[in-house]
Design a protein around this motif. Structure first.
Motif, PDB file in Angstrom:
ATOM      1  N   VAL A 324      -2.495  13.833  -2.979  1.00 24.63           N
ATOM      2  CA  VAL A 324      -2.338  12.524  -2.340  1.00 24.63           C
ATOM      3  C   VAL A 324      -1.687  11.565  -3.333  1.00 24.63           C
ATOM      4  N   LEU A 325      -0.787  10.726  -2.819  1.00 28.24           N
ATOM      5  CA  LEU A 325      -0.200   9.620  -3.570  1.00 28.24           C
ATOM      6  C   LEU A 325      -0.522   8.348  -2.779  1.00 28.24           C
ATOM      7  N   PRO A 326      -1.553   7.605  -3.210  1.00 25.49           N
ATOM      8  CA  PRO A 326      -2.021   6.448  -2.431  1.00 25.49           C
ATOM      9  C   PRO A 326      -1.074   5.261  -2.527  1.00 25.49           C
ATOM     10  N   PRO A 327      -1.329   4.213  -1.726  1.00 31.46           N
ATOM     11  CA  PRO A 327      -0.415   3.066  -1.693  1.00 31.46           C
ATOM     12  C   PRO A 327      -0.155   2.421  -3.053  1.00 31.46           C
ATOM     13  N   TYR A 328      -1.178   2.303  -3.898  1.00 27.74           N
ATOM     14  CA  TYR A 328      -0.963   1.593  -5.165  1.00 27.74           C
ATOM     15  C   TYR A 328      -0.066   2.372  -6.118  1.00 27.74           C
ATOM     16  N   LEU A 329       0.148   3.666  -5.847  1.00 26.03           N
ATOM     17  CA  LEU A 329       1.053   4.450  -6.681  1.00 26.03           C
ATOM     18  C   LEU A 329       2.449   4.564  -6.073  1.00 26.03           C
ATOM     19  N   HIS A 330       2.701   3.790  -5.026  1.00 30.67           N
ATOM     20  CA  HIS A 330       4.060   3.649  -4.497  1.00 30.67           C
ATOM     21  C   HIS A 330       4.592   2.294  -4.985  1.00 30.67           C
ATOM     22  N   THR A 331       5.750   2.291  -5.589  1.00 26.37           N
ATOM     23  CA  THR A 331       6.314   1.037  -6.077  1.00 26.37           C
ATOM     24  C   THR A 331       7.796   0.954  -5.731  1.00 26.37           C
ATOM     25  N   PRO A 332       8.258  -0.223  -5.279  1.00 28.05           N
ATOM     26  CA  PRO A 332       9.689  -0.377  -4.998  1.00 28.05           C
ATOM     27  C   PRO A 332      10.497  -0.721  -6.235  1.00 28.05           C
TER      28      PRO A 332
END
Length: 530
Positions: A324-332
């Protein structure tokens, strides 16, 4: 294992119907059904199928678009202790007939628009005894609604099951050879639902709402189980094909908070003008899987939607429960060093990942090999296919067939499928790494790189490109110049081909076997040797 230690998965529906009987469960256009009604309809159909002679362990084939009856049919099968066998509704009659025959289904529930499929299944399988039509039923067939009406009000007790009792034949997409039925069990799925709720849509309650933008027969069906477990309604769009305008309108209308999809559908949704025309501030989680999302597409989606993306990696055989790659580990933004850009995430709780070489030896961080895993989310095996099982479970691991690497923190990076890799001049080339670079060119909408025969190098890459509107004059030379300095030359495709669209599966994934086939049929490449 003692059967008393295992819950029949259909209890998730029963518990929710008991807690929230009058809250909406399924919404389709102007119609809506609450949890009590869904639970009662499932009981009624379970009684009807029992009267027809179905018993624990029997398989129920289902051919339907996203309908109320498809949504219900899994719970009917689970409650009976039967096995749910959903199809991709876009399959041909012959392809579905193979599923009927190979699964040994005794009953088939199907939408009336698929009469040709029903006839093909009956002709192919001597075990198929009952055809139950959603909508119009022809002579010799039963009406789904009539069966429900006849038995409405009769409570049906869930069958007692063991940990390893099957509840779902999850058919693989059949990228090579015939599709295989991955056997999902009650015990395994109890773990998966719990894990998905914790990792993918944490904090979900009866106040939430989901929308099904992909077929409930596969990944979206797994996602629906999570929402049922928490009492969150599921909205079924009325359009047969994906309509981004309708999706965003329904998101605003019903205050949708979560949805499951694949990267290509996320791309379609966020690049459609409707994303700016409707309020989507209610959305907390957009879960995507099936393939990694290209970084350029990921950054654009985050710009449009904010930090709501959740990526997971996992095949149907592991019901998506590997990373899993949760929201906080997605960055623009361009991240700090060490941030896992391009990763599909960390291992799920209770799951172990290893990168193995051809000798089944675990490789150290940074080295590329086959992605393998083990843990309670792994399926019981392929139905009636010992050869496939021997290959899939070599060395005490489940072999995904995907190629990748782990970093020193345990984050997983997918390089591609084993079948996608090609060897050019003695060097392994993983098309995904090249595709990522090509996609950063502003003219490129989509790309697929495939390996083809070459007399000099053994194999070389051909890049099939779909250009964005207004970039029709982009040349191969421009794309080669774009690769210069960004990608080692041995990885470069030998040439670029421009198409209006790339072939995709029923679940929105680019199908490289079809890319290669179309290249051959058009004469762009020579026929592959047998």
């Amino acid at each position: 294992m003692n059967a008393a230690q295992v819950m029949n998965l259909s209890q998730l529906l029963r518990q929710t119907a008991t807690l929230f009987p009058t809250l909406p469960a399924v919404i389709h256009g102007e119609a809506r059904w609450n949890w009590r009604e869904i639970d009662q309809r499932v009981d009624a159909m379970a009684h009807a199928l029992t009267r027809l002679g179905l018993k624990k362990g029997d398989r129920i084939l289902v051919q339907s678009r996203n309908t109320l009856e498809l949504f219900e049919s899994c719970w009917v099968a689970f409650r009976l202790g039967c096995v749910w066998v959903p199809t991709n509704y876009r399959l041909t009659p012959g392809e579905v007939a193979y599923l009927a025959e190979s699964s040994g289904a005794r009953a088939m529930i199907f939408e009336g628009v698929f009469q040709d499929h029903a006839r093909a299944c009956r002709a192919a399988s001597g075990r198929l005894e009952h055809l139950v039509a959603i909508g119009h039923a022809e002579p010799g067939q039963l009406s789904y609604q009539a069966l429900v009406d006849q038995h409405m009000g009769q409570r049906f007790p869930s069958a007692t099951v063991g940990y390893g009792d099957p509840l779902w034949f999850f058919y693989t997409s059949g990228t090579t050879g015939k599709p295989k039925a991955a056997v999902l069990t009650h015990g395994q799925m109890a773990f998966v639902v719990t894990n998905h709720l914790a990792d993918l849509i944490p904090g979900t309650t009866e106040k939430d709402c989901s929308i099904a933008v992909a077929p409930l027969s596969h990944g979206a069906g797994i996602h629906a189980l999570l929402n049922v477990a928490r009492g969150a309604a599921t909205v079924l769009p009325t359009s047969e094909r994906l309509d981004p305008g309708e999706v965003w309108r329904l998101v605003e209308q019903h205050r949708v908070t979560n949805l499951f999809t694949v990267p290509t559908i996320v791309k379609l949704l966020v690049e459609h003008p409707a994303v700016d025309a409707y309020d989507h501030s209610s959305v907390r989680y957009i879960v995507y899987a099936g393939a990694p999302m290209y970084r350029a597409d990921q950054k654009y989606a985050l710009k449009k939607l904010g930090k709501v993306l959740v990526q997971y990696f996992g095949l149907g055989e592991v019901t998506g429960c590997i990373t899993v790659l949760p929201p906080y580990l997605h960055t623009p933004d361009d991240p700090d060093p060490g941030y896992p850009v391009g990763s599909c995430g960390r291992p799920r709780v209770g799951m172990e990942i290893a990168i193995l070489d051809d000798d089944l030896t675990p490789l150290p961080p940074g080295e590329i090999g086959e992605i393998c895993c083990r843990g309670p989310a792994v399926f019981a095996g392929y139905y009636n296919n010992e050869q496939a099982n021997e290959s899939a479970f070599r060395g005490g691991w489940f072999h995904t067939g995907d190629i990748g690497r782990l970093d020193d923190k345990g984050f997983l990076y997918i390089t591609g499928r084993q079948s996608d890799m090609y060897i050019s001049g003695g060097s392994n080339v993983y098309p995904r790494e090249v595709e990522e670079v090509i996609l950063t060119h502003p003219a490129v909408e989509e790309v697929a790189v495939v390996g083809v025969r070459d007399e000099q190098w053994g194999e070389v890459g051909v890049a099939v490109v779909v250009l964005r509107k207004g970039h029709d004059h982009t040349s191969p030379d421009e794309l080669f110049a774009h690769l210069d300095g960004k990608c080692a030359k041995y990885r470069w495709p030998k040439r670029f081909v421009f198409w209006d669209a790339l072939p995709k599966s029923g679940y929105g994934k680019i199908t490289k076997k079809d890319v290669k086939r179309l290249l051959q049929e058009s004469g762009e490449i020579e026929l592959e040797q047998a």
